[in-house]
Structures are given as C-alpha cells and as structure tokens.
Design a protein around this motif. Structure first.
Motif: not given
Lengths: 88, 405
Positions: B385-405
């Motif tokens: 899964x990809x999780x996206x989040x942006x912050x006021x003023x121009x921050x962009x972040x993305x995290x990839x979460x993967x099943x663990x096995x």
C-alpha cells in the motif's frame, strides 16, 4: 490571629497542582520525606509554590523551594512567612 | 545498511475508534464520526463541525501526576503508547533504555493547554500561569512524555511538517533503527479543537464551512469545499525485522518498505507540484514498481485545487484508474500529524483482512480519472500500500507499506 498552613493544606495543593505519583501515598507519614522521593521534581515544586503564594498572599524568595526539601520544612517556612505578614 | 523495519505494535485513537479493534470495526464499514463541535461553543465561528473523540477519560488510564502537566493530545498519545507496548508484547524494561527511542510528529502542539494558560495570563495575571506551560504546549512534548513514562532514552525527536509529518516521523524512526536502535515509537497525535486551535486553522482558509456532517468533507467530489478537522492519531512500534522475530514478536503487521519526500516549487513558478516525485521516490526506495501497489491511501485535502494535484500525481504514476484509491479519513476529518500514521494502520489492517476501507459520503467527480473506493469497502488482496500525506506550505511525503513475510 494569623492563618495557619498545615500539612493537609500542602497535600491538597500538591494534588491540585501536580497530582501524586503511582506508588506514593501522601496520607502516610511524609513530613520528613524529600520532595524528590515523593516524585515531585523542580517544576512540580515551582507550580506548588506558585499556588501557595497565590492562595496565602505571601512571596517566596528565589531559593525557598530549593532550600526546603521536605514537607515539614516547607510548612514551617510558610507559617513563618504568614506570621511575618500579620506582624507588619 | 538497509535492514527491514517492521511494525510490531499499534496504539490508535480516532474519532471513530479507540484501539485497533474498535478503529478497524468502524473503518471497514465506513462509520462516520464527524459531527457538531462539542468541545467548545463554535456557534460564532464559520466552521462548526469536527471529528471528536467522545469516550476518552484520561484519568481512567493515567496517574494523577500526569494530568496537570498534559494537553489532551499528550494524554491520548500516552495511552496509545501503553496500548502499543501491550500489542507488541513488550514491556518498557525488556529492552535496554538507550536502545529505545521516540520520534513523533506534531502539527500544532498542545493548543488547548496553551490557550487555558494564556487566558489565565491575561485574565488573572502571570502568577496564575501553570509552571507546566513551559513544556506542555510544545511540539516535542509527546515524544518527551512517552520517553519519560517508559524509560526510552535512545534517539528521539519531533518532526513538524503539518500532515506530512506523520510520515516523515516514521521515516526518521526507520533511519534510527537502521542505525542500530532496537525499538522506536513513531507516529503522531494532534488535538486542538479549542478556540485558539480553531482560529489558527481557519486562517489557512481551507476549512469547510458546510454544516452537514455528510457534506462537509468531500475530497475528489464535485462539491469539495474544504476539510473538517479531527483529533487523534496513532503510534506505531517499529523494530528491525530480524530482531522482532528473534524476540518472538507475534504481531508483525507489515514493513515500512519505502519513503519519499519532496517540497513543492515556489507558487506561480508553473513547475509541477512535488507529489508525483515523492511517490516515485517511495516506490524506488521500496524496490517496487507502480504495478506492485494494491491500494493508495490518499492525502485527500478536500479542496478542488489540491484534489486535482493529487489525482494528477496518482494518475501520472499509476495510469488512469490504475490503482484503487481510498480516503478513510472522510469518516474522521483530517487529524493533522495523526492522519498519516492512522492511514498506515488502516493499510496494514487492509492487508490483514484483504479489504480496502471506503471513502465515505463522496461521489467521484468526473474530473478525476482515479479509481476511488466509494460507498462501501472493497474486497481485494492487499500486499503493498502507498500512503500519501501533504503539509500546508508545500510538504509532500509518501510511504510504501508492504506485507511482512
């Protein structure tokens, strides 16, 4: 007649301003236990001191809280200040 | 060194659920938790709705020593930390104190605490201001209080980048584990549903003024008209995968497999916003391609311009309708630094059940060519899964979460 400050007043103000640590029983004999052992660090004592000053209309010196390390000492100091205030 | 970093414990508190089980039971069925503000009288303000946590009594969970010195967001975070330890099957003393740290995100700090003390300052005088104002309002206070309560003296800190901070903190925690820490708490909590917090957010101009809880926060909808604020967040326990297996960890929820962060170009420059590059960086960091991602948890700003930027970035990377996209935060409102850690929780629970939780109340605008999961949850195998989040003023972040096995 001067107002008296008792250990029960101190306990009430400690609880209002800073709460009590888990494992510390303020109703046991704490008169000669160091505040630090009771779980109150300098900030908790600053808050407690501020509340005593407000409620009793007295002022501590900068080092009153550092010098009075036990409830017995602090209660005595507050009562001395209250007596002085009446004497003025 | 690129050790695998896994999530082994979760503490979550959102307007629609306290604890992992409650949160997921509510989220998988799209339970709305947005309603009229009750924490203060919002009648005189243009925005009147919030996602509030109603059934949390801090005194039931925390010693009285901590109550006078903590803002609401800190109380929530401390209780969530206790839950995460329990969930992970670790006790604070099990691991050497310098091998455990806390890296949280904060968007606001302790606004409600600060407001009360400022009221005393101007209403009664400086001698009435709590000594605890010295730290209780502060951005880093959740990291500090969790660290003190649980004896965690390893690498710690706070990240302040609005909503993006929730992912930036997780990335920082991953770095610390790769540098040798055994266990790092990460995530974020915000709770500033008080007049001071409210006017600070209103000033941004992006809050919804709609008074219908089902029509106020509609990301990717033709009627998108701003966001509704909420309170809460999540804390994750992160550990090195091998070390976690070595100690017999029973809940290995998933791996923090990739991270990317960018900053938007100067407004008016005409250059492309940074979100697409953040997504691509996160995928590259995870060693995955777009086709490997099974679901995207959107930032879902809820204003047309920002929704457009996000939909364009998703379509550019995945192709039109190329990946299911969802925004369960439509149920709770935006939780600031708490939002993305909650989405990471939703992502690993989606993997566990094979179910993508829905985006509620929204009808997808024909303007956007994304595959938004609306209405009810969608059954689908989720491995990454990809999780996206942006912050006021121009921050962009993305995290990839993967099943663990």
């Amino acid at each position: 007649m001067s107002q008296e400050f008792t250990i029960d007043d101190l306990k009430r103000i400690l609880l209002e301003g800073a709460g009590a640590d888990e494992g510390v029983d303020l109703d046991s004999d704490i008169l000669d236990t160091d505040f630090e052992e009771l779980g109150y660090e300098s900030l908790a004592l600053l808050e407690t001191g501020g509340r005593i000053e407000r409620e009793y209309g007295i002022s501590f010196d900068d080092d009153t809280l550092a010098e009075n390390r036990t409830p017995r000492a602090l209660v005595a100091t507050v009562n001395a200040l209250l007596k002085d205030a009446v004497g003025v | 060194m690129t050790a695998k970093v896994v999530i082994t414990g979760i503490g979550v508190a959102t307007p629609n659920g306290l604890g992992v089980d409650d949160y997921w039971a509510a989220t998988r069925v799209g339970k709305n938790a947005i309603g009229p503000v009750t924490r203060f009288d919002a009648a005189q303000y243009p925005s009147k709705l919030a996602g509030e946590i109603h059934d949390f009594t801090a005194e039931d969970h925390l010693p009285s020593r901590l109550i006078p010195q903590t803002d609401r967001m800190t109380r929530l975070a401390l209780v969530a930390a206790d839950c995460a330890f329990e969930d992970a099957g670790v006790k604070p003393g099990d691991i050497p104190e310098f091998d455990m740290g806390v890296v949280t995100a904060s968007a606001s700090g302790g606004f409600e605490f600060g407001q009360n003390e400022l009221k005393k300052l101007w209403g009664q005088g400086s001698q009435y201001v709590s000594a605890y104002q010295s730290f209780a309002w502060f951005y880093a206070v959740n990291s500090g209080q969790i660290s003190i309560r649980n004896g965690m003296r390893g690498p710690s800190g706070v990240v302040v980048s609005d909503q993006a901070g929730g992912l930036d903190a997780i990335a920082q925690a991953r770095r610390q584990i790769r540098k040798g820490s055994k266990l790092i708490f990460s995530g974020g909590f915000d709770a500033s549903i008080c007049p001071w917090g409210w006017v600070a957010q209103l000033a941004g101009g992006l809050m919804s003024t709609d008074e219908n809880p089902e029509r106020a926060y509609l990301p990717f909808d033709t009627d998108a008209n701003g966001y509704v604020p909420g309170e809460g967040g999540a804390l994750l326990i992160l550990e090195d995968a091998e070390a976690a297996r070595g100690r017999g960890a029973t809940n290995i929820y998933g791996e923090i497999a990739g991270y990317g962060a960018t900053f938007d170009p100067k407004p008016g420059s005409g250059r492309e916003p940074g979100l697409r590059r953040a997504i691509e960086a996160a995928l590259a960091d995870a060693g995955l391609t777009a086709g490997d991602i099974d679901v995207v948890f959107a930032d879902a700003a809820g204003t047309p311009e920002l929704d457009r930027v996000e939909a364009d970035a998703i379509s550019a990377v995945f192709g039109p309708g190329g990946v299911p996209v969802t925004a369960p935060k439509t149920m709770t409102g935006r939780l600031y630094s708490g939002a993305a850690p909650v989405d990471v929780v939703a992502a690993v629970l989606a993997m566990r059940e094979g179910l993508i939780p829905p985006t509620t109340n929204v009808t997808l605008s024909p303007e956007y060519d994304i595959d938004l999961v609306t209405g009810s949850a969608r059954t689908a195998p989720v491995r990454a899964a990809l999780v996206l989040a942006r912050g006021y003023g121009g921050f962009n972040s993305a995290v990839v979460v993967r099943a663990a096995d």
